[in-house]
Motif scaffolding. Structure first.
Motif, PDB file in Angstrom:
ATOM      1  N   GLY A  33       0.855  -1.187   0.000  1.00 43.53           N
ATOM      2  CA  GLY A  33       0.000   0.000   0.000  1.00 43.53           C
ATOM      3  C   GLY A  33       0.888   1.231   0.000  1.00 43.53           C
ATOM      4  N   CYS A  34       0.312   2.385  -0.278  1.00 41.91           N
ATOM      5  CA  CYS A  34       1.112   3.608  -0.386  1.00 41.91           C
ATOM      6  C   CYS A  34       0.260   4.797   0.063  1.00 41.91           C
ATOM      7  CB  CYS A  34       1.572   3.785  -1.834  1.00 41.91           C
ATOM      8  SG  CYS A  34       2.404   5.346  -2.156  1.00 41.91           S
ATOM      9  N   ALA A  35       0.870   5.634   0.905  1.00 45.70           N
ATOM     10  CA  ALA A  35       0.120   6.748   1.493  1.00 45.70           C
ATOM     11  C   ALA A  35      -0.209   7.848   0.482  1.00 45.70           C
ATOM     12  CB  ALA A  35       0.917   7.340   2.656  1.00 45.70           C
ATOM     13  N   LEU A  39      -5.299   7.568  -7.441  1.00 45.64           N
ATOM     14  CA  LEU A  39      -6.511   6.844  -7.852  1.00 45.64           C
ATOM     15  C   LEU A  39      -6.227   5.795  -8.918  1.00 45.64           C
ATOM     16  CD1 LEU A  39      -9.270   9.626  -8.131  1.00 45.64           C
ATOM     17  CD2 LEU A  39      -8.355   8.462  -6.124  1.00 45.64           C
ATOM     18  N   TYR A  40      -5.183   6.013  -9.702  1.00 40.12           N
ATOM     19  CA  TYR A  40      -4.889   5.122 -10.831  1.00 40.12           C
ATOM     20  C   TYR A  40      -3.882   4.025 -10.460  1.00 40.12           C
ATOM     21  CZ  TYR A  40      -1.135   8.547 -10.882  1.00 40.12           C
ATOM     22  OH  TYR A  40      -0.119   9.367 -10.502  1.00 40.12           O
ATOM     23  N   CYS A  41      -3.506   3.950  -9.178  1.00 38.87           N
ATOM     24  CA  CYS A  41      -2.413   3.044  -8.777  1.00 38.87           C
ATOM     25  C   CYS A  41      -2.774   1.584  -9.058  1.00 38.87           C
ATOM     26  CB  CYS A  41      -2.113   3.235  -7.298  1.00 38.87           C
ATOM     27  SG  CYS A  41      -0.725   2.242  -6.758  1.00 38.87           S
ATOM     28  N   TYR A  42      -1.925   0.890  -9.819  1.00 40.38           N
ATOM     29  CA  TYR A  42      -2.206  -0.493 -10.200  1.00 40.38           C
ATOM     30  C   TYR A  42      -2.127  -1.447  -9.013  1.00 40.38           C
ATOM     31  CZ  TYR A  42      -1.331   1.436 -14.827  1.00 40.38           C
ATOM     32  OH  TYR A  42      -1.374   2.206 -15.955  1.00 40.38           O
ATOM     33  N   PRO A  83       8.686  -1.083  -6.644  1.00 42.98           N
ATOM     34  CA  PRO A  83       7.764  -1.405  -7.729  1.00 42.98           C
ATOM     35  C   PRO A  83       6.299  -1.192  -7.381  1.00 42.98           C
ATOM     36  CG  PRO A  83       8.684  -3.386  -6.766  1.00 42.98           C
ATOM     37  CD  PRO A  83       9.423  -2.248  -6.160  1.00 42.98           C
ATOM     38  N   SER A  84       5.941  -1.308  -6.097  1.00 41.83           N
ATOM     39  CA  SER A  84       4.515  -1.139  -5.775  1.00 41.83           C
ATOM     40  C   SER A  84       4.284  -0.308  -4.513  1.00 41.83           C
ATOM     41  CB  SER A  84       3.819  -2.502  -5.684  1.00 41.83           C
ATOM     42  OG  SER A  84       4.568  -3.398  -4.936  1.00 41.83           O
ATOM     43  N   SER A  85       5.173   0.637  -4.263  1.00 39.39           N
ATOM     44  CA  SER A  85       4.956   1.606  -3.189  1.00 39.39           C
ATOM     45  C   SER A  85       5.855   2.806  -3.507  1.00 39.39           C
ATOM     46  CB  SER A  85       5.279   0.997  -1.823  1.00 39.39           C
ATOM     47  OG  SER A  85       6.613   0.551  -1.793  1.00 39.39           O
ATOM     48  N   ASP A  86       6.083   3.672  -2.537  1.00 38.13           N
ATOM     49  CA  ASP A  86       6.915   4.850  -2.803  1.00 38.13           C
ATOM     50  C   ASP A  86       7.835   5.065  -1.608  1.00 38.13           C
ATOM     51  OD1 ASP A  86       7.839   7.602  -3.145  1.00 38.13           O
ATOM     52  OD2 ASP A  86       6.245   7.819  -4.634  1.00 38.13           O
ATOM     53  N   LEU A  87       9.117   5.257  -1.900  1.00 33.83           N
ATOM     54  CA  LEU A  87      10.119   5.451  -0.847  1.00 33.83           C
ATOM     55  C   LEU A  87       9.868   6.736  -0.061  1.00 33.83           C
ATOM     56  CD1 LEU A  87      12.818   4.178   0.117  1.00 33.83           C
ATOM     57  CD2 LEU A  87      13.949   5.368  -1.766  1.00 33.83           C
TER      58      LEU A  87
HETATM   59  S1  SF4 Z   1       2.776   3.465  -5.480  1.00 32.73           S
HETATM   60 FE1  SF4 Z   1       3.028   5.198  -6.891  1.00 32.73          FE
HETATM   61  S2  SF4 Z   1       1.131   5.280  -8.101  1.00 32.73           S
HETATM   62 FE2  SF4 Z   1       0.740   3.986  -6.280  1.00 32.73          FE
HETATM   63  S3  SF4 Z   1      -0.101   5.408  -4.759  1.00 32.73           S
HETATM   64 FE3  SF4 Z   1       2.099   5.318  -4.399  1.00 32.73          FE
HETATM   65  S4  SF4 Z   1       2.961   7.028  -5.597  1.00 32.73           S
HETATM   66 FE4  SF4 Z   1       0.871   6.677  -6.336  1.00 32.73          FE
END
Ligand code: SF4
Length: 322
Positions: A33-35, A39-42, A83-87
């Motif tokens: 998951g990512c904070a 809305l478009y997050c795969y 690949p599926s979150s944000d640092l």
């Molecule tokens: S992983 Fe990337 S695309 Fe998904 S919510 Fe976080 S920043 Fe946005």
């Protein structure tokens, strides 16, 4: 407000990716998951997705990472975040752990590549500047229109902040790209919007952009329908998919609902044209557009076994560093 759930990671930290452009180096997620809540997050469709407004934070990541690296016969040349979150999610525990891990990797001359839409704290910036040859940066920027980013990327910093971060990274000699992904049909795919992004990217001193259109998975379509309050905005976006079709993409053995190929083709032609006008080099995401592109959009940059030595030997000329 995001709820952070603490958990022990059972699986490996260093993970291979199914994306062709990430096949050479392992990837790391500090959270599921990512904070930023785009809305478009795969990742909304992944089994590990904890749900909206929730992030799973793995408390044993650093210990496991150290252990995995000790047991490897050969250290990886670089590691990709994430690949599926944000640092750079706005969560203190993620930022602190991220800093510790970056410092640890860079201290061992292991390169780091990251893609972010987040606010990079000053201490991380300094660390990157001090280790510029070992860093590859990609910053996400879908439009300069804050009204659109406010809807689609509700918890990410505004476009001007991302541009100024990109400028600082590029100035420090770090190979930096902007990522125009996803391009939103009917909202950000006109020549004017793309041209404004290209102009701002060029002005920031960044020379490369990677691009891809929006693709729909059921979970993404559902999130768009639930969160976009303006019916005309939602209509413009979804109408463009009317003649689309399902398409297999080179990621997570999955298929997505794609815009018609001619729509995407024309979109990318506009990107190519505007990029050329502003002296930018475009990389089309081939993982998501296997029917239109091949090769790599260089999401994690190019890596040699010893990037510091390669820079010193002049293998990356100055004009290729950003
Ligand atoms: S992983 Fe990337 S695309 Fe998904 S919510 Fe976080 S920043 Fe946005």
């Amino acid at each position: 407000m995001v709820n952070v759930v603490l958990a022990e990671r059972k699986t490996a930290v260093l993970t291979p990716s199914s994306l062709a452009c990430l096949s050479q180096i392992p990837t790391v997620n500090l959270t599921a998951g990512c904070a930023h809540g785009c809305l478009y997050c795969y990742t909304r469709s992944y089994s590990s997705y904890p749900g909206e407004d929730k992030v799973t934070f793995y408390t044993n990541t650093f210990d496991k990472l150290r252990d995995e690296l000790t047991r490897k016969r050969r250290a990886p040349k670089a590691v990709y975040f994430s690949p599926s979150s944000d640092l750079f999610q706005p969560l203190p525990e993620v930022l602190d752990l991220g800093y510790e891990i970056l410092e640890f990797l860079l201290g061992r001359k292991i390169g780091v590549a990251f893609l972010t839409k987040g606010l990079i704290p000053e201490r991380h910036m300094r660390l990157f500047e001090e280790n510029a040859p070992l860093v590859r940066a990609q910053l996400g920027l879908i439009t300069l229109d804050g009204a659109i980013t406010g809807v689609f990327e509700p918890c990410a910093p505004e476009p001007a902040v991302r541009l100024s971060q990109a400028k600082r990274l590029a100035r420090a000699g770090i190979k930096t790209q902007m990522r125009l992904d996803p391009i939103l049909p009917g909202l950000t795919d006109d020549a004017e919007s793309i041209g404004r992004v290209c102009g701002a990217v060029a002005e920031a001193g960044v020379k490369h952009i990677a691009a891809s259109a929006l693709f729909l998975r059921p979970s993404v379509a559902d999130s768009l329908k639930r969160h976009i309050r303006d019916p005309s905005m939602l209509d413009k976006l979804l109408r463009a998919f009317g003649q689309g079709s399902r398409m297999a993409i080179h990621a997570r053995n999955s298929s997505v609902f794609a815009l018609p190929v001619t729509t995407r083709q024309q979109m990318y032609e506009r990107v190519a044209h505007e990029a050329q006008l502003h002296g930018l080099i475009v990389h089309l995401c081939a993982c998501k557009n296997p029917d239109l592109a091949s090769g790599s959009c260089s999401i994690a940059g190019e890596w040699t076994r010893n990037p510091t030595a390669a820079i010193q030997r002049g293998l990356f000329p100055d004009d290729e560093r950003s």
